[in-house]
Design a protein around this motif. Structure first.
Motif, PDB file in Angstrom:
ATOM      1  N   SER A 131      -9.886  14.427  30.099  1.00 53.33           N
ATOM      2  CA  SER A 131      -8.980  13.574  29.473  1.00 53.33           C
ATOM      3  C   SER A 131      -9.009  12.146  29.673  1.00 53.33           C
ATOM      4  O   SER A 131      -9.568  11.691  30.667  1.00 53.33           O
ATOM      5  CB  SER A 131      -7.764  14.054  30.375  1.00 53.33           C
ATOM      6  N   ARG A 183      -3.022  10.271  30.079  1.00 58.22           N
ATOM      7  CA  ARG A 183      -2.398  11.627  30.745  1.00 58.22           C
ATOM      8  C   ARG A 183      -0.951  11.134  30.878  1.00 58.22           C
ATOM      9  O   ARG A 183      -0.648   9.900  30.594  1.00 58.22           O
ATOM     10  CB  ARG A 183      -2.673  11.528  32.454  1.00 58.22           C
ATOM     11  N   ILE A 189      -6.030  13.884  24.985  1.00 58.48           N
ATOM     12  CA  ILE A 189      -5.602  14.908  26.280  1.00 58.48           C
ATOM     13  C   ILE A 189      -6.559  15.799  26.798  1.00 58.48           C
ATOM     14  O   ILE A 189      -7.220  16.219  25.486  1.00 58.48           O
ATOM     15  CB  ILE A 189      -4.323  15.152  25.815  1.00 58.48           C
ATOM     16  N   GLY A 243      -3.680  18.582  29.985  1.00 64.31           N
ATOM     17  CA  GLY A 243      -2.590  18.007  29.179  1.00 64.31           C
ATOM     18  C   GLY A 243      -2.282  19.186  28.018  1.00 64.31           C
ATOM     19  O   GLY A 243      -1.128  19.058  27.834  1.00 64.31           O
TER      20      GLY A 243
END
Length: 432
Positions: A200, A203, A357, A361
């Protein structure tokens, strides 16, 4: 983050600078609201009333505030307001400009000083968000003024992946309202970078409200109890079986029940008494974390030096259902076909989001969208029947136990009667 200085004069200046308040009575009321919210009403009034000469000029001899015993008792009773967290100033003056002090704490042990990418942050509250704020490299403390955001709920943090060392381990983010003094801590404890953790670059962090009183240090607030972002250890599917969280099926069922029950209670409260739905969905004991425990239970160990994630399983399940030929699909009932189509459509949409993401996520977005559109219990049934679970789960996994899965489905079905509205920070980039 340095503690805020307690200043009666400064609080009065804040009130004087609010252009929306036109009268002296209105300013006095606003000052009382601000003092209550900061838990300084008794202290400020004591400082004001300590000037006996001024009191004599303003009040007659028999006035309540001229009697020392009555005055002391009055100030003592006002201390009881410090036991509760009020937002009587924040929730009333919704259009005023407020400076927010932001502090990002990276890990110093793992090369935080070597970070070369350009970070950004976006702060969201119950009344709005700041938009993307560029953070100067190596200057991780800044103040941003914007219209009142209300009680803060989430922080989105990320970077542009530029430079030779575009890997960033963020410990937590602190944000403080410089007028009310409310400070929020947004734990992270995870990497942001390609090839690190779940890959990612950004976040969404859920925060804890911290409170402080004039005579005590900052401490977690417990009225009402807020929940913070889940830590890295629980969210990752560990490489070694010995380092996985040791949760039995009973504990997982209890966690699911508590998470769903929290959402049900939320909607049965009067609207003014409701807390943040984002916390109930994505907080430490929220629905996302509980369902992570369901899907992590019995996950087979990946190969050495390779982590696997729940999202990997969901993608393989989608590939399986998409690969079914027309004859296999035709034998199924129409409702099943619609559920498969919905499941595949959501997975594809989440994978197609322009946001950077990672896999965790994406799973969070999957759960939130499923709760909003009342698909979660259907998707659980599909995943439990998918042959892919034989490859990715041990025989003792919860997802392979039909009795436990049916119980989970029944619990999730209770969410169907509620209209769940998601905060924009949770579903940015999704048009589904």
């Amino acid at each position: 983050m340095a503690p805020m200085k307690i200043s009666l004069v400064q609080d009065m200046v804040h009130i004087q600078n609010i252009g929306e308040i036109k009268t002296d009575v209105g300013k006095a009321r606003a000052w009382v609201r601000l003092s209550m919210e900061k838990k300084l009403l008794s202290r400020h009034l004591k400082q004001l009333l300590h000037n006996h000469e001024l009191t004599k000029k303003l009040y007659k001899r028999y006035a309540f505030l001229r009697c020392d015993d009555e005055k002391e008792q009055f100030l003592y009773h006002l201390l009881s307001f410090n036991a509760v967290d009020y937002f009587c100033f924040t929730n009333v003056f919704t259009t005023i400009m407020i400076p927010y002090h932001i502090l990002i704490i990276p890990s110093k042990k793992l090369g935080g000083s070597m970070f070369t990418a350009n970070p950004w942050i976006c702060i969201s509250g119950e009344m709005g968000e700041t938009g993307v704020l560029q953070v100067p490299r190596n200057i991780l403390e800044m103040t941003h003024e914007c219209q009142n955001l209300g009680k803060l709920t989430t922080v989105q943090i990320g970077h542009d992946n530029s430079g030779l060392y575009a890997k960033w381990l963020v410990e937590h983010v602190m944000v403080r309202n410089e007028i009310t003094g409310h400070a929020y801590k947004f734990p992270c404890g995870r990497w942001l970078g390609k090839g690190m953790d779940d890959g990612s670059l950004e976040r969404v962090l859920v925060g804890d409200l911290l409170t402080s009183t004039p005579d005590t240090e900052e401490r977690p607030c417990r009225t009402p109890p807020l929940q913070h972002s889940p830590g890295m250890i629980r969210r990752l599917v560990a490489i070694s079986p010995n380092s996985r969280p040791k949760l039995n099926t009973g504990q997982i069922q209890e966690a699911i029940g508590e998470a769903v029950n929290g959402i049900v209670k939320h909607f049965h409260k009067p609207e003014k008494e409701r807390g943040s739905l984002t916390l109930l969905l994505c907080g430490e004991c929220g629905l996302v974390a509980a369902l992570e425990q369901v899907f992590q239970h019995g996950f087979k160990s990946p190969r050495l030096f390779k982590s696997i994630f729940i999202w990997d399983f969901l993608e393989k399940a989608q590939a399986h259902y998409d690969a079914l030929d027309a004859s296999d699909t035709a034998r199924r009932e129409e409702d099943w076909q619609k559920r498969v189509c919905n499941f595949s459509r959501f997975i594809t949409a989440i994978n197609g989001t322009p946001r950077n993401i990672g896999k965790d996520g994406k799973f969070q977005m999957f759960v939130c969208l499923g709760a909003r559109d009342h698909h979660l219990h259907h998707w659980i049934a599909l995943l439990a029947d998918c042959p892919i679970i034989a490859q990715m789960y041990e025989d003792t996994a919860l997802i392979k136990d039909h009795t436990l899965v049916n119980s989970l489905i029944r619990v999730l079905q209770t969410l169907q009667e509620f209209n769940i509205t998601l905060e924009s920070s949770l579903i940015k980039g999704i048009t589904i």
